[in-house]
Design a protein around this motif. Structure first.
Motif, mmCIF file in Angstrom:
data_model
loop_
_atom_site.group_PDB
_atom_site.id
_atom_site.type_symbol
_atom_site.label_atom_id
_atom_site.label_comp_id
_atom_site.label_asym_id
_atom_site.label_seq_id
_atom_site.Cartn_x
_atom_site.Cartn_y
_atom_site.Cartn_z
ATOM 1 N N LEU A 415 7.107 -2.950 5.298
ATOM 2 C CA LEU A 415 8.451 -3.511 5.379
ATOM 3 C C LEU A 415 9.383 -2.812 4.389
ATOM 4 N N GLY A 416 8.895 -2.599 3.171
ATOM 5 C CA GLY A 416 9.696 -1.895 2.184
ATOM 6 C C GLY A 416 10.004 -0.472 2.601
ATOM 7 N N PHE A 417 9.026 0.186 3.236
ATOM 8 C CA PHE A 417 9.254 1.568 3.682
ATOM 9 C C PHE A 417 10.277 1.609 4.812
ATOM 10 N N VAL A 418 10.133 0.724 5.798
ATOM 11 C CA VAL A 418 11.067 0.703 6.919
ATOM 12 C C VAL A 418 12.483 0.418 6.446
ATOM 13 N N ARG A 419 12.609 -0.416 5.401
ATOM 14 C CA ARG A 419 13.925 -0.736 4.856
ATOM 15 C C ARG A 419 14.422 0.315 3.878
ATOM 16 N N GLY A 420 13.637 1.341 3.635
ATOM 17 C CA GLY A 420 14.056 2.425 2.760
ATOM 18 C C GLY A 420 13.940 2.121 1.285
ATOM 19 N N ARG A 421 13.123 1.123 0.909
ATOM 20 C CA ARG A 421 13.002 0.728 -0.487
ATOM 21 C C ARG A 421 11.662 1.114 -1.124
ATOM 22 N N THR A 422 10.710 1.549 -0.314
ATOM 23 C CA THR A 422 9.384 1.874 -0.827
ATOM 24 C C THR A 422 8.971 3.249 -0.319
ATOM 25 N N PRO A 423 8.515 4.156 -1.185
ATOM 26 C CA PRO A 423 8.047 5.465 -0.701
ATOM 27 C C PRO A 423 6.761 5.321 0.100
ATOM 28 N N PHE A 424 6.617 6.170 1.083
ATOM 29 C CA PHE A 424 5.438 6.092 1.940
ATOM 30 C C PHE A 424 4.152 6.362 1.158
ATOM 31 N N ALA A 425 4.257 7.115 0.069
ATOM 32 C CA ALA A 425 3.071 7.443 -0.722
ATOM 33 C C ALA A 425 2.388 6.190 -1.265
ATOM 34 N N ARG A 426 3.156 5.128 -1.536
ATOM 35 C CA ARG A 426 2.539 3.893 -2.034
ATOM 36 C C ARG A 426 1.626 3.273 -0.990
ATOM 37 N N LEU A 427 2.000 3.336 0.273
ATOM 38 C CA LEU A 427 1.160 2.806 1.345
ATOM 39 C C LEU A 427 -0.107 3.643 1.484
ATOM 40 N N GLU A 428 0.022 4.947 1.349
ATOM 41 C CA GLU A 428 -1.154 5.812 1.396
ATOM 42 C C GLU A 428 -2.124 5.484 0.273
ATOM 43 N N ARG A 429 -1.590 5.340 -0.939
ATOM 44 C CA ARG A 429 -2.466 5.060 -2.080
ATOM 45 C C ARG A 429 -3.158 3.712 -1.929
ATOM 46 N N TRP A 430 -2.441 2.713 -1.421
ATOM 47 C CA TRP A 430 -3.048 1.392 -1.248
ATOM 48 C C TRP A 430 -4.256 1.473 -0.308
ATOM 49 N N GLN A 431 -4.118 2.199 0.789
ATOM 50 C CA GLN A 431 -5.205 2.278 1.751
ATOM 51 C C GLN A 431 -6.403 3.048 1.190
ATOM 52 N N THR A 432 -6.149 4.145 0.499
ATOM 53 C CA THR A 432 -7.270 4.922 -0.028
ATOM 54 C C THR A 432 -8.000 4.168 -1.139
ATOM 55 N N ARG A 433 -7.267 3.450 -1.962
ATOM 56 C CA ARG A 433 -7.910 2.694 -3.036
ATOM 57 C C ARG A 433 -8.692 1.497 -2.501
ATOM 58 N N TYR A 434 -8.278 0.968 -1.361
ATOM 59 C CA TYR A 434 -8.944 -0.208 -0.809
ATOM 60 C C TYR A 434 -10.299 0.134 -0.197
ATOM 61 N N LEU A 435 -10.591 1.410 -0.011
ATOM 62 C CA LEU A 435 -11.900 1.794 0.500
ATOM 63 C C LEU A 435 -13.019 1.266 -0.394
ATOM 64 N N ALA A 436 -12.780 1.227 -1.702
ATOM 65 C CA ALA A 436 -13.793 0.722 -2.626
ATOM 66 C C ALA A 436 -14.092 -0.756 -2.376
ATOM 67 N N VAL A 437 -13.091 -1.522 -1.933
ATOM 68 C CA VAL A 437 -13.304 -2.940 -1.628
ATOM 69 C C VAL A 437 -14.225 -3.081 -0.419
ATOM 70 N N TYR A 438 -13.987 -2.269 0.611
ATOM 71 C CA TYR A 438 -14.857 -2.315 1.789
ATOM 72 C C TYR A 438 -16.296 -1.964 1.419
ATOM 73 N N ALA A 439 -16.436 -0.924 0.612
ATOM 74 C CA ALA A 439 -17.780 -0.514 0.207
ATOM 75 C C ALA A 439 -18.463 -1.613 -0.596
ATOM 76 N N GLY A 440 -17.739 -2.205 -1.549
ATOM 77 C CA GLY A 440 -18.316 -3.271 -2.358
ATOM 78 C C GLY A 440 -18.741 -4.458 -1.524
ATOM 79 N N TRP A 441 -17.896 -4.865 -0.572
ATOM 80 C CA TRP A 441 -18.241 -6.018 0.251
ATOM 81 C C TRP A 441 -19.454 -5.722 1.139
ATOM 82 N N ALA A 442 -19.527 -4.519 1.722
ATOM 83 C CA ALA A 442 -20.667 -4.171 2.570
ATOM 84 C C ALA A 442 -21.967 -4.232 1.790
ATOM 85 N N TRP A 443 -21.962 -3.713 0.554
ATOM 86 C CA TRP A 443 -23.190 -3.755 -0.257
ATOM 87 C C TRP A 443 -23.530 -5.183 -0.673
#
Length: 456
Positions: A415-443
């Motif tokens: 929503l912030g990106f579409v409204r021009g208030r958030t850089p797209f890089a923040r969305l990229e970083r959020w998704q890549t960092r969340y991979l660790a959560v998926y891995a932790g939950w699976a284990w």
């Protein structure tokens, strides 16, 4: 550096990287090399006391004009440039040579994966009905170690990384076989589902060459995963056609090939395809990069329309969601597919492009999935309140909370990106960092759930 300054810096670097990739003279490897130099200069300048924005501008200036860099690369690689201009379909000599070197190693790893699924039969465990449970628990352990070994060789990882990979695969093997899980128990099903996910992320460590802290390399792994799914699906379709022709042609001359197909062709071919698909992604990147974004753009609006129609139907009928086991699996798979579309669309998007209609469609898709996730969570919570905890309901509760967290913050960032208030890089970083959560939950599900629920 603060979080905001880090975000600004990554956004500036993303813009610079996107610009360099539009230069025909610069290959992907060239861009990565230049980016490494740029980041090193920025680090030196920030350690000297400059702000990140000042350090970025000075570092770019010291590297020189991009036009000059492009001309320099053109002079050094004049033959490569000529082939690009005159023979666009012709691969680079270095790429072709690298592919030839990797081919024998890929064939060896694919053969090891194919043979690995036959090893248990040497000890009396066949792919028969009574031994199906063993193969279901260990399916990911036949092919994924060979795939990780291929990437470890390709990336030239160190001994410490190899040791960590081996330890994680050994942990997965122990979890799959040490617990006394009955074939009809819920813990058995959860292990069979979650262990492949946990080990796939272990393969990700090999894919990034052990540099899991690099957000760029984690995003590369996300992109690779989407491309691998496409190639594996294509190989599976081709394998289905091959199987049908094999059975039909041999039947025409009075030979029953069903035994060979069920015991050798399907299991060995499936395991080998895991490695072959990965090699195809690496060797044919220019082809798949054109295919995958098109598929993403086709299915994103279709899934968005389907989810919106479902929400309208729920509101119209005022009917709650059934939380029986099969229904829970269906909704979880739906949310995973939505997340997969989101991840791959993010990985394939130009980070500096302005928000457009497709981004708004993605926002609608994420918000719709978020609302459905909330409805499912309400239904699961009511079921647990009434009947108590069980392995399946607890796993479904945890997985939907994990997905809800990701979808909620993704929707906010989108929503912030579409409204021009958030850089797209923040969305990229959020998704890549969340991979660790998926891995932790699976284990957690693989290692802890059987113990917590007494192997039920």
């Amino acid at each position: 550096m603060t979080l905001d300054s880090d975000s600004d810096l990554e956004g500036q670097i993303a813009q610079w990287r996107a610009y360099t990739r539009r230069r025909r003279e610069l290959h992907h490897a060239d861009t990565e090399e230049l980016e490494d130099h740029l980041r090193s200069r920025i680090t030196e300048l920030t350690e000297a006391g400059l702000r990140t924005d000042e350090a970025f501008l000075i570092a770019v200036k010291r590297m020189g004009s991009l036009d000059e860099l492009s001309r320099e690369f053109a002079r050094e690689h004049s033959e490569r440039l000529w082939k690009q201009l005159v023979l666009p379909g012709e691969p680079d000599a270095p790429v072709a040579a690298r592919t030839r070197r990797e081919l024998p190693v890929m064939v060896l790893c694919a053969a090891l994966a194919a043979l690995a699924i036959k090893v248990p039969s040497w000890f009396g465990l066949d792919l028969a009905d009574e031994d199906t449970a063993f193969y279901a628990r260990n399916l990911s352990l036949f092919a994924l170690p060979a795939l990780a070994a291929y990437f470890a060789w390709q990336r030239r990882v160190g001994v410490r990384v190899v040791g960590a990979l081996a330890a994680l695969f050994a942990l997965g093997a122990v979890a799959a076989n040490a617990y006394p899980l009955a074939g009809d128990s819920q813990s058995f099903g959860l292990t069979a589902i979650h262990l492949p996910l946990a080990l796939w992320l272990v393969v990700g460590v090999a894919y990034v060459g052990g540099d899991w802290r690099s957000e760029r390399r984690r995003m590369d792994f996300i992109r690779f995963t989407g491309e691998w799914v496409i190639y594996f699906s294509l190989l599976a379709l081709g394998g289905g056609v091959l199987t049908a022709f094999t059975a039909g042609t041999f039947r025409a001359i009075g030979i029953d090939a069903e035994g060979f197909i069920s015991s050798w062709l399907l299991p060995c071919g499936g395991m080998a395809a895991v490695v072959v698909s990965a090699w195809l992604v690496e060797a044919k990147q220019s082809v798949i990069e054109n295919m995958a974004p098109v598929l993403t753009r086709v299915f994103t609006p279709l899934f968005a329309a389907t989810l919106l129609a479902f929400l309208v139907a729920v509101a119209w009928t005022t009917t709650g969601i059934d939380v029986e086991r099969d229904v829970l699996i269906l909704f979880d798979l739906l949310l995973v597919v939505v997340l997969g579309l989101l991840l791959y669309a993010i990985s394939a998007r130009d980070a500096v492009a302005r928000p457009g209609l497709f981004d708004r469609l993605q926002l609608a898709l994420v918000v719709s999935a978020l609302v459905i996730d909330v409805l499912v969570l309400v239904a699961i919570t009511g079921r647990i309140t009434e009947w108590g905890f069980s392995p399946n309901k607890t796993a479904a509760l945890g997985e939907n909370i994990v997905l809800l967290t990701n979808l909620a913050w993704s929707a906010w960032l989108f929503l912030g990106f579409v409204r021009g208030r958030t850089p797209f890089a923040r969305l990229e970083r959020w998704q890549t960092r969340y991979l660790a959560v998926y891995a932790g939950w699976a284990w957690v599900v693989v290692l802890a759930f059987p113990l917590v629920f007494d192997f039920a």
